[in-house]
Motif scaffolding. Structure first.
Motif, short mmCIF file in Angstrom:
data_model
loop_
_atom_site.label_atom_id
_atom_site.label_comp_id
_atom_site.label_asym_id
_atom_site.label_seq_id
_atom_site.Cartn_x
_atom_site.Cartn_y
_atom_site.Cartn_z
N ALA A 180 74.74 90.84 130.95
CA ALA A 180 75.42 92.14 132.44
C ALA A 180 73.84 92.82 132.62
O ALA A 180 72.64 92.44 131.52
CB ALA A 180 76.14 92.76 131.57
N VAL A 181 73.44 93.19 133.57
CA VAL A 181 72.24 93.45 133.95
C VAL A 181 72.79 94.95 134.79
O VAL A 181 73.16 95.13 135.29
CB VAL A 181 71.48 92.52 134.85
CG1 VAL A 181 70.28 93.69 135.80
CG2 VAL A 181 70.45 91.07 134.44
N HIS A 182 72.02 96.01 133.68
CA HIS A 182 72.08 97.24 134.18
C HIS A 182 70.91 97.71 134.40
O HIS A 182 70.23 98.44 134.27
CB HIS A 182 72.49 98.44 132.94
CG HIS A 182 73.99 96.98 132.17
ND1 HIS A 182 75.08 97.80 132.69
CD2 HIS A 182 74.09 97.01 130.61
CE1 HIS A 182 76.08 97.11 131.13
NE2 HIS A 182 75.49 96.49 130.70
N LYS A 215 64.76 92.71 144.55
CA LYS A 215 64.15 91.60 144.17
C LYS A 215 63.40 91.75 142.36
O LYS A 215 64.13 91.04 141.93
CB LYS A 215 62.66 90.69 144.93
CG LYS A 215 62.30 89.52 144.69
CD LYS A 215 60.89 89.02 145.66
CE LYS A 215 60.46 87.90 145.02
NZ LYS A 215 58.93 88.27 145.08
N ASP A 216 63.36 92.83 142.78
CA ASP A 216 63.27 93.15 141.16
C ASP A 216 64.34 92.49 139.93
O ASP A 216 64.23 92.27 139.00
CB ASP A 216 62.64 94.93 140.54
CG ASP A 216 61.64 94.88 140.91
OD1 ASP A 216 60.94 94.21 141.77
OD2 ASP A 216 61.70 96.25 141.51
N ILE A 217 65.75 93.33 141.05
CA ILE A 217 66.51 92.95 139.67
C ILE A 217 67.48 91.66 139.66
O ILE A 217 67.86 90.26 139.07
CB ILE A 217 68.43 93.51 140.81
CG1 ILE A 217 67.56 94.85 140.30
CG2 ILE A 217 69.39 93.39 139.70
CD1 ILE A 217 66.63 95.40 138.71
N TRP A 222 67.38 85.74 136.99
CA TRP A 222 66.96 84.59 137.46
C TRP A 222 66.42 84.62 136.01
O TRP A 222 66.60 83.31 135.36
CB TRP A 222 65.74 84.70 138.41
CG TRP A 222 65.24 82.90 137.83
CD1 TRP A 222 64.00 82.85 137.81
CD2 TRP A 222 65.89 81.88 138.37
NE1 TRP A 222 63.90 81.15 137.37
CE2 TRP A 222 64.81 80.78 137.71
CE3 TRP A 222 67.75 81.32 138.10
CZ2 TRP A 222 65.41 79.41 138.36
CZ3 TRP A 222 67.66 79.68 138.14
CH2 TRP A 222 66.61 79.06 138.03
N PHE A 223 65.63 85.65 135.27
CA PHE A 223 65.02 84.97 133.66
C PHE A 223 65.37 84.52 133.18
O PHE A 223 65.88 83.82 132.03
CB PHE A 223 64.65 85.87 133.73
CG PHE A 223 63.88 86.67 132.66
CD1 PHE A 223 62.81 85.66 131.88
CD2 PHE A 223 64.44 87.00 130.84
CE1 PHE A 223 62.31 85.74 130.76
CE2 PHE A 223 64.42 86.81 129.53
CZ PHE A 223 63.17 86.70 129.00
N PRO A 228 65.91 78.93 127.77
CA PRO A 228 66.80 77.74 127.43
C PRO A 228 68.66 77.48 127.15
O PRO A 228 68.77 78.64 126.92
CB PRO A 228 66.46 77.29 126.18
CG PRO A 228 64.47 78.19 126.01
CD PRO A 228 65.82 79.44 127.14
N ALA A 229 69.61 76.44 126.65
CA ALA A 229 70.31 76.20 126.68
C ALA A 229 71.36 77.20 125.39
O ALA A 229 72.24 77.77 125.52
CB ALA A 229 70.87 74.72 126.36
#
Length: 252
Positions: A180-182, A215-217, A222-223, A228-229
């Motif tokens: 989740a990105v808040h 774009k910041d979000i 993307w980060f 890694p897996a």
């Protein structure tokens, strides 16, 4: 085919920015939204800039049958989705609970909670069959605290927070990542939608400080996806430097 990212609510804001970031990273895209003209314009732009292929699906995530029929109609090769970005969401109104609009409440709950569930149910089953996948859910600082007059919107984003945690547990045996990105204050069409087209009122939300931009979000997403897996980022809270909480913003 290249890797595939499915992005809901891709016609503007964070969803559109995610489309650009994933296209830059050589993902083919399944883009959903309610505005066909915007999807077509975005697809043309992405093809020209990044030479990626896109599948465009026009539907409202609130409509369960439309969600299911559109997704399941995709060719099998397009169901090998590596990343699902559950971005579609909105806020309507900013009223105390006693003055709230039934229609606004239903729109927020149906979009932010039920729409996310409809898409996730279909795509998570693809991921289980495929043996891979990463689901990113767009939450909000409103899912971590409650602010005046934010009642139902905050409730819907608290639900996203809980669903994200539940998905992480339920999908753990299948190796599917869940994040989740808040975000805090992001200057997109969000406030304009909340205030139903009142651009003057919407602009005041961001006066006196530098908010985040879409774009910041997208880069934050993307980060998380590019780790890694063996690494899963469960959640991230992302704020403008000038914002400490939903209601504490340093304005110059």
């Amino acid at each position: 085919m290249s890797k595939i990212a499915l992005i809901t609510g891709a016609t503007a804001g964070i969803g559109e920015a995610c489309a650009h970031v994933f296209a830059r990273e050589r993902y083919d895209l399944i883009l959903t939204g309610r505005r066909t003209d915007r999807l077509e314009k975005l697809s043309t732009q992405l093809k020209k800039e990044y030479n990626v292929d896109s599948k465009l699906l026009t539907f409202d995530v609130r409509d369960r049958e439309e969600v299911i029929s559109n997704l399941e109609a995709l060719p099998d090769e397009w169901k090998k989705v590596n990343v699902l970005v559950n971005n579609a969401g909105l806020s309507q109104g900013l009223d105390p609970i006693q003055n709230g609009s039934y229609d606004d409440w239903e729109t927020m709950i149906d979009t932010n909670v039920k729409g996310l569930l409809y898409v996730t149910k279909v795509v998570s089953n693809w991921m289980i069959s495929n043996g891979f996948g990463h689901i990113v859910n767009l939450g909000s600082i409103a899912g971590k605290e409650v602010y005046p007059n934010g009642n139902v919107y905050c409730a819907s984003k608290h639900a996203v927070d809980a669903l994200n945690k539940g998905m992480r547990i339920d999908l753990l045996p299948y190796g599917i990542k869940v994040t989740a990105v808040h975000p805090g204050a992001v200057e997109t069409e969000f406030s304009e939608v909340r205030f139903k087209g009142d651009k003057t009122r919407a602009k005041k939300v961001y006066d006196g400080f530098e908010p985040l931009v879409a774009k910041d979000i997208a880069e934050t997403i993307w980060f998380a996806v590019s780790r890694p897996a063996h690494v899963n980022i469960n959640e991230l809270i992302v704020m403008p430097t000038a914002q400490a909480t939903a209601t504490n913003i340093f304005r110059k």
